[in-house]
Design an enzyme around this catalytic site. Structure first.
Site, mmCIF file in Angstrom:
data_model
loop_
_atom_site.group_PDB
_atom_site.id
_atom_site.type_symbol
_atom_site.label_atom_id
_atom_site.label_comp_id
_atom_site.label_asym_id
_atom_site.label_seq_id
_atom_site.Cartn_x
_atom_site.Cartn_y
_atom_site.Cartn_z
ATOM 1 N N ASP A 285 -7.047 2.284 -26.861
ATOM 2 C CA ASP A 285 -7.469 2.356 -25.464
ATOM 3 C C ASP A 285 -7.596 3.792 -25.000
ATOM 4 O O ASP A 285 -6.777 4.634 -25.315
ATOM 5 C CB ASP A 285 -6.461 1.634 -24.561
ATOM 6 C CG ASP A 285 -6.633 0.136 -24.638
ATOM 7 O OD1 ASP A 285 -7.574 -0.309 -25.329
ATOM 8 O OD2 ASP A 285 -5.836 -0.583 -24.026
ATOM 9 N N GLU B 298 -0.300 -7.855 8.258
ATOM 10 C CA GLU B 298 -0.316 -6.408 8.466
ATOM 11 C C GLU B 298 0.882 -5.743 7.805
ATOM 12 O O GLU B 298 0.876 -4.544 7.544
ATOM 13 C CB GLU B 298 -0.350 -6.073 9.955
ATOM 14 C CG GLU B 298 -1.755 -6.118 10.538
ATOM 15 C CD GLU B 298 -2.758 -5.278 9.753
ATOM 16 O OE1 GLU B 298 -2.624 -4.047 9.765
ATOM 17 O OE2 GLU B 298 -3.659 -5.863 9.142
ATOM 18 N N PRO C 184 0.821 -1.219 0.000
ATOM 19 C CA PRO C 184 0.000 0.000 0.000
ATOM 20 C C PRO C 184 0.854 1.268 0.000
ATOM 21 O O PRO C 184 0.366 2.346 -0.335
ATOM 22 C CB PRO C 184 -0.807 -0.103 1.307
ATOM 23 C CG PRO C 184 -0.689 -1.507 1.761
ATOM 24 C CD PRO C 184 0.613 -2.022 1.208
ATOM 25 N N ARG D 214 -1.818 -7.445 -21.796
ATOM 26 C CA ARG D 214 -2.634 -7.038 -22.945
ATOM 27 C C ARG D 214 -1.911 -6.020 -23.841
ATOM 28 O O ARG D 214 -2.331 -5.776 -24.971
ATOM 29 C CB ARG D 214 -4.012 -6.546 -22.513
ATOM 30 C CG ARG D 214 -3.989 -5.307 -21.658
ATOM 31 C CD ARG D 214 -5.342 -5.028 -21.058
ATOM 32 N NE ARG D 214 -6.377 -4.933 -22.078
ATOM 33 C CZ ARG D 214 -6.490 -3.929 -22.938
ATOM 34 N NH1 ARG D 214 -5.620 -2.943 -22.901
ATOM 35 N NH2 ARG D 214 -7.453 -3.903 -23.826
HETATM 36 C C1 9D3 Z 1 -2.675 -0.882 9.352
HETATM 37 C C2 9D3 Z 1 -2.193 -0.254 8.135
HETATM 38 N N1 9D3 Z 1 -2.510 -0.969 6.898
HETATM 39 C C3 9D3 Z 1 -1.908 -0.202 5.784
HETATM 40 C C4 9D3 Z 1 -2.914 0.626 5.099
HETATM 41 C C5 9D3 Z 1 -1.944 -2.317 6.942
HETATM 42 C C6 9D3 Z 1 -2.109 -3.102 5.692
HETATM 43 C C7 9D3 Z 1 -3.336 -3.215 5.081
HETATM 44 C C8 9D3 Z 1 -3.492 -3.994 3.942
HETATM 45 C C9 9D3 Z 1 -1.032 -3.753 5.157
HETATM 46 C C10 9D3 Z 1 -1.191 -4.537 4.022
HETATM 47 C C11 9D3 Z 1 -2.420 -4.663 3.437
HETATM 48 C C12 9D3 Z 1 -2.590 -5.505 2.242
HETATM 49 N N2 9D3 Z 1 -2.528 -4.736 0.983
HETATM 50 C C13 9D3 Z 1 -1.596 -4.973 0.096
HETATM 51 O O1 9D3 Z 1 -0.761 -5.827 0.309
HETATM 52 C C14 9D3 Z 1 -1.547 -4.189 -1.124
HETATM 53 C C15 9D3 Z 1 -2.346 -3.103 -1.580
HETATM 54 C C16 9D3 Z 1 -3.464 -2.415 -1.006
HETATM 55 O O2 9D3 Z 1 -3.964 -2.706 0.087
HETATM 56 N N3 9D3 Z 1 -4.018 -1.387 -1.729
HETATM 57 C C17 9D3 Z 1 -3.557 -1.017 -2.958
HETATM 58 N N4 9D3 Z 1 -2.522 -1.606 -3.518
HETATM 59 C C18 9D3 Z 1 -1.935 -2.646 -2.834
HETATM 60 S S1 9D3 Z 1 -0.620 -3.495 -3.380
HETATM 61 C C19 9D3 Z 1 -0.570 -4.475 -2.050
#
Ligand code: 9D3
Length: 235
Positions: free
Chosen positions: A169, A116, A89, A154
C-alpha cells in the site's frame, strides 16, 4: 478482532459491511462486527435520545442516559474491555498509522453520534478517545466509523486475497502508487511504457520506485520525508 458499533442508524452499515473485503473478513471469522441501536436504550415511549441544549442555541444534543446504558450493555456482551472510540469532529485525525495501531487491538467499541453534539458528560464519563476522519463536516459519525473499520479490517492478517498485499500500500511505503497499466498495449494513442514490456524486473522495480517518488513530489509533497527529498533523480 471484535468491533462493536453504537449507532442510531445501524441500517447505514449494512451495505459497506456486506460487500467485498469486509464481507469476506466477516464470513471467515477474522472480525466480528456487532451493531447496537442506541435508540433501544431510550427510556420513554417516544424513544427519545436527544434534547434541547441547556443555555439555548441551535440543534439538538444527544442525551447521556440512553448512550450510557447502551454502552454498559454492549461492554458486557464480551469479557474483553476493548478500546472505546468516540467519532467526533473534535477528535485526533485518523491516518494509516492510527489504522495499524487500532488494528492490533482485540476489541474496539466505536460510538457514532448524531445531532449538533453530544452531552459533554458522555465524553468525560466514558473516558473515550476521540477520532475525526478529516477537516470537513459530516452529518454524523456513521460514515466515519465505516471508514475506520474498512481501513483496519483490510490490515488484518488474511483479510486480503493473495494478489493483494497491504505491505504494498502506498501509504505504508510513505509514497503514492506508481502508474499501472493493463491491456491493450496502445489505447487512444497512449502507449504502455516500453520498460514494462521489457521483462527486466530489476529495471521495472527501479522505474516504479522513481515514478512513485516523482508523483509524490508533484502531488503530495507533504508525505515526503527528508530521505526521499534528498534522493537524487537517477535513472
Ligand atoms: C456547529 C459545529 N459543528 C461542528 C463542526 C457541529 C457538528 C457538525 C457535524 C457536530 C457533529 C457533526 C457530525 N460529524 C461527526 O459526527 C463526525 C465527523 C465529521 O463531521 N467530520 C470528520 N470526522 C467526523 S467523526 C464524526
Amino acid at each position: 478482532m471484535r468491533v462493536d458499533i453504537l449507532t442510531l442508524f445501524p441500517e447505514m452499515f449494512e451495505s459497506p459491511l456486506g460487500h467485498s473485503i469486509l464481507k469476506r473478513a466477516r464470513d471467515n471469522g477474522l472480525v466480528d462486527i456487532v451493531l447496537t441501536n442506541i435508540r433501544d436504550f431510550a427510556k420513554d415511549t417516544f424513544r427519545k435520545v436527544d434534547d434541547k441544549p441547556y443555555g439555548g442555541g441551535p440543534g439538538m444534543v444527544m442525551m447521556p442516559g440512553p448512550l450510557f446504558d447502551c454502552f454498559e450493555h454492549v461492554q458486557n456482551l464480551s469479557p474483553e474491555k476493548g478500546r472505546t472510540i468516540l467519532m467526533t469532529p473534535q477528535g485526533q485525525k485518523f491516518d494509516q498509522k492510527k489504522a495499524l495501531e487500532l488494528g492490533a487491538e482485540k476489541r474496539l467499541i466505536l460510538i457514532a453520534g448524531r445531532y449538533e453534539g453530544l452531552d459533554e458528560r458522555i465524553r468525560i464519563g466514558l473516558g473515550a478517545e476521540q477520532i475525526s476522519i478529516g477537516d470537513y463536516v459530516l452529518s454524523g459519525g456513521e460514515l466515519a466509523a465505516m471508514v475506520i473499520i474498512d481501513a483496519i479490517v483490510r490490515l488484518l492478517p488474511d483479510a486480503l486475497g493473495d494478489e493483494d498485499s497491504a505491505k504494498d500500500d502506498s501509504f505504508s511505503a510513505g509514497l503514492l502508487e506508481y502508474p499501472q497499466y493493463t491491456r491493450p498495449e496502445v489505447f487512444r494513442n497512449m502507449k504502455v511504457p516500453d520498460i514494462l514490456l521489457s521483462g527486466d524486473h530489476a529495471k521495472i522495480a527501479e522505474w516504479r520506485r522513481q515514478q512513485a517518488l516523482e508523483r509524490t513530489k508533484k502531488w503530495r509533497p507533504d508525505l515526503l520525508n527528508e530521505n526521499d527529498k534528498n534522493e537524487k533523480d537517477k535513472g
